[in-house]
Scaffold this motif. Sequence first.
Motif, mmCIF file in Angstrom:
data_model
loop_
_atom_site.group_PDB
_atom_site.id
_atom_site.type_symbol
_atom_site.label_atom_id
_atom_site.label_comp_id
_atom_site.label_asym_id
_atom_site.label_seq_id
_atom_site.Cartn_x
_atom_site.Cartn_y
_atom_site.Cartn_z
ATOM 1 N N UNK A 98 32.209 4.841 22.142
ATOM 2 C CA UNK A 98 32.627 6.327 22.516
ATOM 3 C C UNK A 98 32.552 6.996 21.178
ATOM 4 N N UNK A 99 32.767 6.504 19.894
ATOM 5 C CA UNK A 99 32.586 7.026 18.761
ATOM 6 C C UNK A 99 31.524 7.065 18.107
ATOM 7 N N UNK A 100 30.239 6.538 18.826
ATOM 8 C CA UNK A 100 28.957 6.504 17.924
ATOM 9 C C UNK A 100 28.450 7.857 17.986
ATOM 10 N N UNK A 101 27.494 7.878 16.842
ATOM 11 C CA UNK A 101 26.520 9.123 16.710
ATOM 12 C C UNK A 101 25.765 9.205 18.334
ATOM 13 N N UNK A 102 25.775 9.957 19.017
ATOM 14 C CA UNK A 102 25.182 9.681 20.268
ATOM 15 C C UNK A 102 23.905 10.012 20.158
ATOM 16 N N UNK A 103 23.210 10.877 19.225
ATOM 17 C CA UNK A 103 21.749 11.194 19.095
ATOM 18 C C UNK A 103 21.222 10.013 18.473
ATOM 19 N N UNK A 104 21.704 9.423 17.354
ATOM 20 C CA UNK A 104 21.111 8.378 16.682
ATOM 21 C C UNK A 104 21.136 6.948 17.739
ATOM 22 N N UNK A 105 22.151 7.074 18.363
ATOM 23 C CA UNK A 105 22.296 5.891 19.419
ATOM 24 C C UNK A 105 21.432 6.190 20.496
ATOM 25 N N UNK A 106 20.981 7.095 21.014
ATOM 26 C CA UNK A 106 20.070 7.565 22.020
ATOM 27 C C UNK A 106 18.685 7.096 21.673
ATOM 28 N N UNK A 107 18.367 7.531 20.512
ATOM 29 C CA UNK A 107 17.038 7.348 19.660
ATOM 30 C C UNK A 107 16.857 5.807 19.732
ATOM 31 N N UNK A 108 17.890 5.111 19.166
ATOM 32 C CA UNK A 108 17.694 3.588 18.824
ATOM 33 C C UNK A 108 17.700 2.864 20.108
ATOM 34 N N UNK A 109 18.246 3.395 21.210
ATOM 35 C CA UNK A 109 18.334 2.723 22.278
ATOM 36 C C UNK A 109 17.282 2.763 23.200
ATOM 37 N N UNK A 161 23.366 -5.393 19.766
ATOM 38 C CA UNK A 161 23.488 -4.306 19.136
ATOM 39 C C UNK A 161 24.771 -3.689 19.522
ATOM 40 N N UNK A 162 25.205 -2.934 18.566
ATOM 41 C CA UNK A 162 26.464 -2.057 18.877
ATOM 42 C C UNK A 162 26.172 -0.874 18.014
ATOM 43 N N UNK A 163 26.653 0.403 18.550
ATOM 44 C CA UNK A 163 26.443 1.527 18.145
ATOM 45 C C UNK A 163 28.080 2.127 17.862
ATOM 46 N N UNK A 164 28.361 2.406 16.639
ATOM 47 C CA UNK A 164 29.837 2.830 16.359
ATOM 48 C C UNK A 164 30.109 3.137 14.978
ATOM 49 N N UNK A 165 31.290 4.212 14.917
ATOM 50 C CA UNK A 165 31.461 4.522 13.293
ATOM 51 C C UNK A 165 32.600 3.354 13.183
ATOM 52 N N UNK A 166 33.036 2.467 13.846
ATOM 53 C CA UNK A 166 34.359 1.820 13.464
ATOM 54 C C UNK A 166 33.753 0.461 12.867
ATOM 55 N N UNK A 167 34.126 0.537 11.526
ATOM 56 C CA UNK A 167 33.386 -0.664 11.002
ATOM 57 C C UNK A 167 34.266 -1.928 11.195
ATOM 58 N N UNK A 201 24.276 -0.306 14.637
ATOM 59 C CA UNK A 201 23.605 1.046 14.370
ATOM 60 C C UNK A 201 22.264 1.261 13.961
ATOM 61 N N UNK A 202 21.570 0.083 14.543
ATOM 62 C CA UNK A 202 20.101 0.095 14.482
ATOM 63 C C UNK A 202 19.548 -0.951 15.549
ATOM 64 N N UNK A 203 18.224 -0.843 15.895
ATOM 65 C CA UNK A 203 17.676 -2.033 16.494
ATOM 66 C C UNK A 203 16.372 -2.267 16.210
ATOM 67 N N UNK A 204 15.775 -3.637 16.433
ATOM 68 C CA UNK A 204 14.581 -4.159 16.038
ATOM 69 C C UNK A 204 14.131 -3.997 14.647
ATOM 70 N N UNK A 205 15.066 -4.057 13.744
ATOM 71 C CA UNK A 205 15.002 -4.202 12.385
ATOM 72 C C UNK A 205 14.592 -5.785 12.137
ATOM 73 N N UNK A 206 13.315 -5.720 11.402
ATOM 74 C CA UNK A 206 12.953 -7.184 11.299
ATOM 75 C C UNK A 206 12.538 -7.142 9.630
ATOM 76 N N UNK A 207 12.849 -8.389 9.173
ATOM 77 C CA UNK A 207 12.417 -8.601 7.395
ATOM 78 C C UNK A 207 11.848 -10.080 7.470
ATOM 79 N N UNK A 208 10.973 -10.183 7.003
ATOM 80 C CA UNK A 208 10.254 -11.523 6.844
ATOM 81 C C UNK A 208 11.427 -12.505 6.152
ATOM 82 N N UNK A 209 12.420 -11.748 5.308
ATOM 83 C CA UNK A 209 13.475 -12.849 4.552
ATOM 84 C C UNK A 209 14.662 -13.083 5.796
ATOM 85 N N UNK A 210 14.864 -12.416 6.770
ATOM 86 C CA UNK A 210 15.659 -12.443 7.750
ATOM 87 C C UNK A 210 15.606 -13.339 8.851
#
Length: 489
Positions: A273-284, A424-430, A448-457
């Motif tokens: 409920x505490x997420x940045x809903x615009x960012x969460x909607x775009x990421x979702x 994934x979880x979208x929240x401001x509560x660390x 607070x992100x989705x589908x972030x890939x990196x060759x090192x991870x």
Amino acid sequence: MATTLEPVALPKVRHTECFIDGKWVPAASGKTFATMNPATEEEIAQVAEGDAADIDRAVKAARKAFENSAWSRIDARDRGRLIYRLADLIEEEIDELAALEALDNGKPVRDARAADLPLVVDCLRYYAGFADKIQGATIPVRGNYFTYTRKEPVGVVGQIIPWNFPMLMVAWKWGPALAAGCTIVMKPAEQTPLTCLRMAQLAKEAGFPDGVINVVPGFGPTAGAALVKHPGVDKIAFTGEHRTAQIIMRDASESLKRLTFELGGKSPNVILADADLDAAAAGTHFGLFFNQGQCCCAGSRVFVDERVHDEFVARLKKLAATRKLGNPLDRSTEQGPQVDQAQFDKIMKYIQLGQNEGANCLTGGKRFGDRGYFVEPTVFENVTDDMSIARDEIFGPVMSVLKFKEWEELIQRANNTMFGLAAAVWTRDVGRAHEFARRVRAGTIWVNCYDVFDAAAPFGGFKMSGQGRELGEEGMKPYTESKTVTIQL
Ligand code: NAI
Ligand code: MG
């Protein structure tokens, strides 16, 4: 800016045969099969249909190259230089390769150009740098001995890949295998063989010795199964459906091959409920609809706190309803067709099941247009955990939104699946974010992100989502054997 909206030119199809021992050869049977353009349902080209005979030739070439070619004697750093060279050659024709990927797979060319291809180049460069950093250890044992370990290549590896990220799957498989000094027989997916074949030619031009990389296009139960059963293959790396992995595990048991699997998922994407809903909607939205929903890690179970449910779902509906579908070669297209008729039919079946089982279809739900395997971006709300669309991997542009009340309930429900690939979880509560990361059983957690890939991870699955990890240093391990050497002093 106007020019960026013009369709890209139709790419050339340069290679359609098997690539074995450094040469382009037809299938021994002379058979071919069609690879189709999923946007038009028209044939692009006929491709050699490899089977057991071709796999056998390729495995023998790979074995010979592993044992007694320049490859087995090359310095590790020079092995790395060959991989760098391959990455450079891919980068030189990045636009044409992106177009070829879009043509064969149906993904928007702008995604292929902005996501797939840069990740391919980056992955190869990452592993090129690993070639001379594969080290053993000296071990303090009891007595007057000197004991050390060597990390040696596992040998001839069979690599079987799917169609959703054709070139990227080649890079994920070839990068660590080549860095380790293995030799390769790859079977690309029958839906999308073209970019893999082009990469084989670029590898030849980069200077890889004959037989180090072999590509045999064909079907799973014939070419794929022959590769899995072949006694000359030391390891199988597979990406695809868990049911196929079960067959592969049985087929590989005879020769006790090493196995790594990267399989499917039903990944929870949680909006607190505490997420940045615009960012969460775009990421979702991105986390589900990217690549026509054909992602193993798609965020296909969207759990929304009931306090923000209605306003969040309104955002999801708007984003899905305004997504631009069309010709994948058009640079403004956001969503192309599904890869083939079988995937299209499977998705339409699940949309019907969602409706029958009582979910509410907010937007989409139908075929788009009358040519090509296009499916409207579809959002279901009022989905419950027992529904088919909340349990099974749909692998298409179908989002299921579920409501939750309590944190403990949420964690239980997120884990209530046979899969465990991503979450994934979208929240401001660390604190909540870290607790989620600790308690959800999945190989990748995004906050607070989705589908972030990196060759090192590292990437891979818990439970039925896989076995072993790809990418990063962990991705090297399955391609090496550890040898212990003890010397009396
Ligand atoms: P699949 O697992 O059958 O195909 C993947 C690869 O395995 C292809 O190269 C195929 O030719 C090969 N293969 C198939 N049967 C084989 C066998 N018996 N022995 C050796 N190799 C074999 O996946 P498919 O049929 O293309 O898609 C079915 C479903 O699988 C999709 O709807 C999706 O849910 C899931 N899938 C998951 C992927 C992921 O990235 N995790 C990728 C592709 C599909
Ligand atoms: Mg299959």
